[in-house]
Design a protein around this motif. Structure first.
Motif, PDB file in Angstrom:
ATOM      1  N   TRP A 106      47.165  35.081  48.024  1.00  0.00           N
ATOM      2  CA  TRP A 106      47.882  34.453  46.968  1.00  0.00           C
ATOM      3  C   TRP A 106      49.293  33.889  47.197  1.00  0.00           C
ATOM      4  CZ3 TRP A 106      45.476  35.302  41.804  1.00  0.00           C
ATOM      5  CH2 TRP A 106      44.299  35.833  41.931  1.00  0.00           C
ATOM      6  N   ARG A 148      34.017  37.204  36.589  1.00  0.00           N
ATOM      7  CA  ARG A 148      32.942  36.158  36.525  1.00  0.00           C
ATOM      8  C   ARG A 148      31.478  36.890  36.515  1.00  0.00           C
ATOM      9  NH1 ARG A 148      36.752  33.740  39.043  1.00  0.00           N
ATOM     10  NH2 ARG A 148      36.238  34.836  40.986  1.00  0.00           N
ATOM     11  N   TYR A 152      44.427  34.170  26.691  1.00  0.00           N
ATOM     12  CA  TYR A 152      43.773  34.783  27.616  1.00  0.00           C
ATOM     13  C   TYR A 152      42.736  35.940  26.949  1.00  0.00           C
ATOM     14  CZ  TYR A 152      43.145  36.494  32.649  1.00  0.00           C
ATOM     15  OH  TYR A 152      42.836  36.930  33.764  1.00  0.00           O
ATOM     16  N   TYR A 208      40.121  26.619  30.692  1.00  0.00           N
ATOM     17  CA  TYR A 208      39.969  26.662  29.280  1.00  0.00           C
ATOM     18  C   TYR A 208      39.431  25.540  28.646  1.00  0.00           C
ATOM     19  CZ  TYR A 208      43.337  30.585  28.967  1.00  0.00           C
ATOM     20  OH  TYR A 208      44.218  31.800  29.172  1.00  0.00           O
ATOM     21  N   HIS A 262      52.490  41.382  26.769  1.00  0.00           N
ATOM     22  CA  HIS A 262      51.177  41.767  27.298  1.00  0.00           C
ATOM     23  C   HIS A 262      51.236  42.714  28.735  1.00  0.00           C
ATOM     24  CE1 HIS A 262      51.085  38.402  29.845  1.00  0.00           C
ATOM     25  NE2 HIS A 262      51.238  37.618  28.795  1.00  0.00           N
ATOM     26  N   LEU A 263      49.925  42.981  29.139  1.00  0.00           N
ATOM     27  CA  LEU A 263      49.875  43.903  30.455  1.00  0.00           C
ATOM     28  C   LEU A 263      50.926  43.284  31.304  1.00  0.00           C
ATOM     29  CD1 LEU A 263      48.270  46.464  31.352  1.00  0.00           C
ATOM     30  CD2 LEU A 263      46.667  44.854  32.484  1.00  0.00           C
ATOM     31  N   GLU A 264      50.634  41.888  31.834  1.00  0.00           N
ATOM     32  CA  GLU A 264      51.408  41.535  32.928  1.00  0.00           C
ATOM     33  C   GLU A 264      52.953  41.562  32.709  1.00  0.00           C
ATOM     34  OE1 GLU A 264      48.511  41.708  34.079  1.00  0.00           O
ATOM     35  OE2 GLU A 264      48.146  40.244  35.086  1.00  0.00           O
ATOM     36  N   THR A 274      42.182  39.967  25.283  1.00  0.00           N
ATOM     37  CA  THR A 274      42.397  41.303  25.671  1.00  0.00           C
ATOM     38  C   THR A 274      41.359  42.250  24.995  1.00  0.00           C
ATOM     39  OG1 THR A 274      44.355  43.016  26.022  1.00  0.00           O
ATOM     40  CG2 THR A 274      43.932  42.073  24.002  1.00  0.00           C
ATOM     41  N   HIS A 294      52.395  34.244  36.658  1.00  0.00           N
ATOM     42  CA  HIS A 294      51.292  34.562  37.467  1.00  0.00           C
ATOM     43  C   HIS A 294      51.063  33.980  38.808  1.00  0.00           C
ATOM     44  CE1 HIS A 294      47.645  36.538  37.784  1.00  0.00           C
ATOM     45  NE2 HIS A 294      47.676  37.281  36.843  1.00  0.00           N
ATOM     46  N   TYR A 338      35.541  43.645  29.678  1.00  0.00           N
ATOM     47  CA  TYR A 338      36.388  42.559  29.741  1.00  0.00           C
ATOM     48  C   TYR A 338      36.717  42.300  31.190  1.00  0.00           C
ATOM     49  CZ  TYR A 338      41.498  41.020  29.481  1.00  0.00           C
ATOM     50  OH  TYR A 338      42.625  40.380  29.658  1.00  0.00           O
ATOM     51  N   TYR A 339      36.922  43.349  32.060  1.00  0.00           N
ATOM     52  CA  TYR A 339      37.116  43.291  33.598  1.00  0.00           C
ATOM     53  C   TYR A 339      36.024  42.336  34.025  1.00  0.00           C
ATOM     54  CZ  TYR A 339      39.618  45.026  37.632  1.00  0.00           C
ATOM     55  OH  TYR A 339      40.287  44.934  38.846  1.00  0.00           O
ATOM     56  N   ARG A 370      43.934  41.183  43.429  1.00  0.00           N
ATOM     57  CA  ARG A 370      43.643  42.172  44.555  1.00  0.00           C
ATOM     58  C   ARG A 370      42.464  42.013  45.152  1.00  0.00           C
ATOM     59  NH1 ARG A 370      46.366  43.754  40.214  1.00  0.00           N
ATOM     60  NH2 ARG A 370      47.564  45.752  40.112  1.00  0.00           N
ATOM     61  N   ARG A 375      46.594  51.415  33.689  1.00  0.00           N
ATOM     62  CA  ARG A 375      47.718  50.417  33.409  1.00  0.00           C
ATOM     63  C   ARG A 375      47.875  50.139  31.864  1.00  0.00           C
ATOM     64  NH1 ARG A 375      45.743  45.904  37.071  1.00  0.00           N
ATOM     65  NH2 ARG A 375      47.373  44.643  36.032  1.00  0.00           N
ATOM     66  N   TYR A 376      46.677  49.871  31.098  1.00  0.00           N
ATOM     67  CA  TYR A 376      46.712  49.926  29.824  1.00  0.00           C
ATOM     68  C   TYR A 376      47.104  51.071  28.912  1.00  0.00           C
ATOM     69  CZ  TYR A 376      44.346  45.416  29.420  1.00  0.00           C
ATOM     70  OH  TYR A 376      43.927  44.023  29.625  1.00  0.00           O
TER      71      TYR A 376
HETATM   72  O1  FEC Z   1      47.412  42.027  27.918  1.00  0.00           O
HETATM   73  C1  FEC Z   1      45.998  41.981  28.358  1.00  0.00           C
HETATM   74  O2  FEC Z   1      45.119  42.503  28.177  1.00  0.00           O
HETATM   75  C2  FEC Z   1      45.640  40.634  29.418  1.00  0.00           C
HETATM   76  C3  FEC Z   1      46.918  40.373  30.154  1.00  0.00           C
HETATM   77  C4  FEC Z   1      46.719  39.049  30.863  1.00  0.00           C
HETATM   78  C5  FEC Z   1      47.112  37.946  31.060  1.00  0.00           C
HETATM   79  C6  FEC Z   1      46.790  37.159  32.045  1.00  0.00           C
HETATM   80  C7  FEC Z   1      47.019  35.680  32.517  1.00  0.00           C
HETATM   81  C8  FEC Z   1      46.836  34.902  33.372  1.00  0.00           C
HETATM   82  N1  FEC Z   1      45.931  35.333  34.501  1.00  0.00           N
HETATM   83  C9  FEC Z   1      45.673  34.508  35.274  1.00  0.00           C
HETATM   84  C10 FEC Z   1      45.134  34.309  36.304  1.00  0.00           C
HETATM   85  C11 FEC Z   1      44.491  35.515  36.786  1.00  0.00           C
HETATM   86  C12 FEC Z   1      43.454  35.415  37.993  1.00  0.00           C
HETATM   87  C13 FEC Z   1      42.800  36.648  38.255  1.00  0.00           C
HETATM   88  C14 FEC Z   1      43.324  37.555  36.960  1.00  0.00           C
HETATM   89  C15 FEC Z   1      42.923  38.891  36.856  1.00  0.00           C
HETATM   90  C16 FEC Z   1      43.342  39.489  35.844  1.00  0.00           C
HETATM   91  C17 FEC Z   1      43.153  41.020  35.435  1.00  0.00           C
HETATM   92  C18 FEC Z   1      43.655  41.316  34.409  1.00  0.00           C
HETATM   93  C19 FEC Z   1      44.315  40.008  33.781  1.00  0.00           C
HETATM   94  N2  FEC Z   1      44.240  39.181  34.883  1.00  0.00           N
HETATM   95 FE1  FEC Z   1      44.964  37.290  34.570  1.00  0.00          FE
HETATM   96  N3  FEC Z   1      46.173  37.751  32.956  1.00  0.00           N
HETATM   97  C20 FEC Z   1      46.010  38.928  32.478  1.00  0.00           C
HETATM   98  C21 FEC Z   1      45.295  40.091  32.733  1.00  0.00           C
HETATM   99  N4  FEC Z   1      44.144  36.861  36.261  1.00  0.00           N
HETATM  100  C22 FEC Z   1      43.809  42.618  33.845  1.00  0.00           C
HETATM  101  C23 FEC Z   1      42.014  41.598  36.457  1.00  0.00           C
HETATM  102  C24 FEC Z   1      42.705  42.818  37.049  1.00  0.00           C
HETATM  103  C25 FEC Z   1      43.717  42.321  38.024  1.00  0.00           C
HETATM  104  O3  FEC Z   1      43.546  41.475  38.757  1.00  0.00           O
HETATM  105  O4  FEC Z   1      44.899  42.601  37.661  1.00  0.00           O
HETATM  106  C26 FEC Z   1      41.754  36.894  39.223  1.00  0.00           C
HETATM  107  C27 FEC Z   1      40.350  36.657  38.576  1.00  0.00           C
HETATM  108  C28 FEC Z   1      39.427  37.116  39.678  1.00  0.00           C
HETATM  109  O5  FEC Z   1      39.195  38.021  40.300  1.00  0.00           O
HETATM  110  O6  FEC Z   1      38.791  35.986  40.040  1.00  0.00           O
HETATM  111  C29 FEC Z   1      43.222  34.307  38.905  1.00  0.00           C
HETATM  112  C30 FEC Z   1      46.678  33.342  35.086  1.00  0.00           C
HETATM  113  C31 FEC Z   1      47.412  33.747  33.732  1.00  0.00           C
HETATM  114  C32 FEC Z   1      48.563  32.999  32.744  1.00  0.00           C
HETATM  115  C33 FEC Z   1      47.705  31.975  32.385  1.00  0.00           C
HETATM  116  C34 FEC Z   1      47.152  32.272  31.135  1.00  0.00           C
HETATM  117  O7  FEC Z   1      47.479  33.259  30.274  1.00  0.00           O
HETATM  118  O8  FEC Z   1      45.968  31.888  31.134  1.00  0.00           O
HETATM  119  C35 FEC Z   1      46.944  32.062  35.851  1.00  0.00           C
HETATM  120  C36 FEC Z   1      48.187  37.364  29.949  1.00  0.00           C
END
Ligand code: FEC
Length: 311
Positions: free
Chosen positions: A233, A30, A12, A127, A264-266, A14, A186, A24-25, A228, A45-46
């Motif tokens: 969802w 996109r 993913y 990916y 990680h964060l999640e 970070t 997730h 990053y955000y 959010r 959160r971080y």
């Molecule tokens: O520790 C870190 O810095 C990164 C932790 C992290 C992981 C992670 C894995 C997945 N995500 C997946 C789907 C989405 C979708 C959106 C989205 C948004 C965020 C945001 C953060 C974030 N994600 Fe993530 N994700 C991690 C972190 N993710 C920060 C932005 C703030 C928030 O919404 O919380 C929505 C995007 C959009 O707006 O279009 C969809 C999925 C995974 C698990 C698979 C993978 O690892 O790829 C699915 C780790």
């Protein structure tokens, strides 16, 4: 002559430091920058997890190094040597940087794999799409592993983590069979179901296989970390699941975030801080299984599927 096979290990990503959180955000969104309020909330959160450090970066580095070592140890074809390259979805080195680096190093053949066991067109699929496009541009022939959610060693690795935490519940006086095991992953927008996406089914298959291996009968699957945004969802979210369990008088809960393979964060915020706070308010004891990180069984799972990857 030894042929070098490239392995694009995708994760993913970070930020590297607090001043990169905005970029990053913006990348996750996109190209749309977050509002002040959204940025502030993510930054907090971080800061809450380990004082502004980004554990996913070191964890991914360690996983990639351990994978390269395991792969070359498990490889029986001595005419081939495997070299791992990182490709991150939302941070440097990006997926495209990893592929370009392989090409620059003269690699002609490569395998791509994602550090996430379950396939969704919105996660692993995206990916692979980016890596494929860059590989074509650079003239690298690539194969991909799209999922490995039922690999016996992956199931064993998760089962070991579940069992050792259940032991702790027992040592603390809980009845093992009364601990509710919550498998989580997730969330993604609900629209993936209408697209026939395998993500939910694969997650349920992993959950059932771990439950069977550990003899856990009291379990259910729940979603976490939903975005959010206004669109619906997949649910129920873990916080709602905890509220329902409280009404059913459940007192002990073990969460197993099987969609993630690293701290990680999640995991460290959404489960260890947010979900634990809600559980405490509900008088539920909530524990989490340890993340796989560089668990040898996980490294062997990855090596196995990479060595067997087909066009
Ligand atoms: O520790 C870190 O810095 C990164 C932790 C992290 C992981 C992670 C894995 C997945 N995500 C997946 C789907 C989405 C979708 C959106 C989205 C948004 C965020 C945001 C953060 C974030 N994600 Fe993530 N994700 C991690 C972190 N993710 C920060 C932005 C703030 C928030 O919404 O919380 C929505 C995007 C959009 O707006 O279009 C969809 C999925 C995974 C698990 C698979 C993978 O690892 O790829 C699915 C780790």
């Amino acid at each position: 002559m030894t042929t070098t096979i490239g392995v694009l290990v995708m994760s993913y990503g970070t930020p590297e430091s607090m001043d990169q959180v905005e970029a990053y955000y913006t990348h996750i969104r996109r190209g749309h920058p977050p509002t002040e309020e959204q940025l502030q909330e993510l930054t907090e959160r971080y800061e809450a997890i380990v004082g502004g450090v980004f554990p996913l970066r070191a964890n991914t580095d360690n996983q990639v190094a351990a994978l390269q070592e395991t792969l070359n140890r498990m490889n029986q074809d001595k005419d081939k040597k495997y070299v791992c390259y990182q490709g991150l979805k939302h941070a440097r080195p990006f997926i495209e940087d990893g592929v370009a680096q392989m090409a620059e190093d003269g690699i002609k053949e490569a395998v791509g794999i994602v550090l996430a066991p379950h396939y969704s067109v919105m996660s692993v699929g995206s990916y692979i799409k980016r890596a494929e496009a860059k590989a074509e541009e650079c003239g690298v022939r690539m194969k991909f592993v799209s999922s490995y959610h039922l690999h016996p060693k992956l199931i064993e690795a998760f089962a070991n983590k579940v069992s050792s935490k259940l032991d702790l519940f027992e040592e603390a006086g809980a009845e093992r069979s009364k601990v509710k095991v919550l498998f989580s992953a997730h969330s993604l927008p609900e629209k993936i179901l209408a697209m026939g996406d395998p993500y939910q089914d694969q997650l349920l298959e992993t959950s059932a296989a771990i439950a069977e291996k550990t003899g856990v009968v009291s379990w259910q699957f729940t979603w976490q970390s939903a975005g959010r945004t206004a669109e619906p969802w997949l649910g129920p979210d873990i916080l709602d699941t905890l509220r329902s369990l409280s009404q059913e008088q459940v007192e002990d809960v073990l969460v197993a975030p099987i969609g993630f393979v690293s701290d990680h964060l999640e995991v460290l915020y959404d489960l260890d801080i947010e979900a634990k706070t809600v559980a405490k308010e509900l008088d539920i004891r909530l524990e989490r299984i340890d993340s796989l990180n560089t668990d040898p069984l996980y490294m062997e799972t990855l090596s196995d599927v990479i060595l067997m990857a087909k066009e």
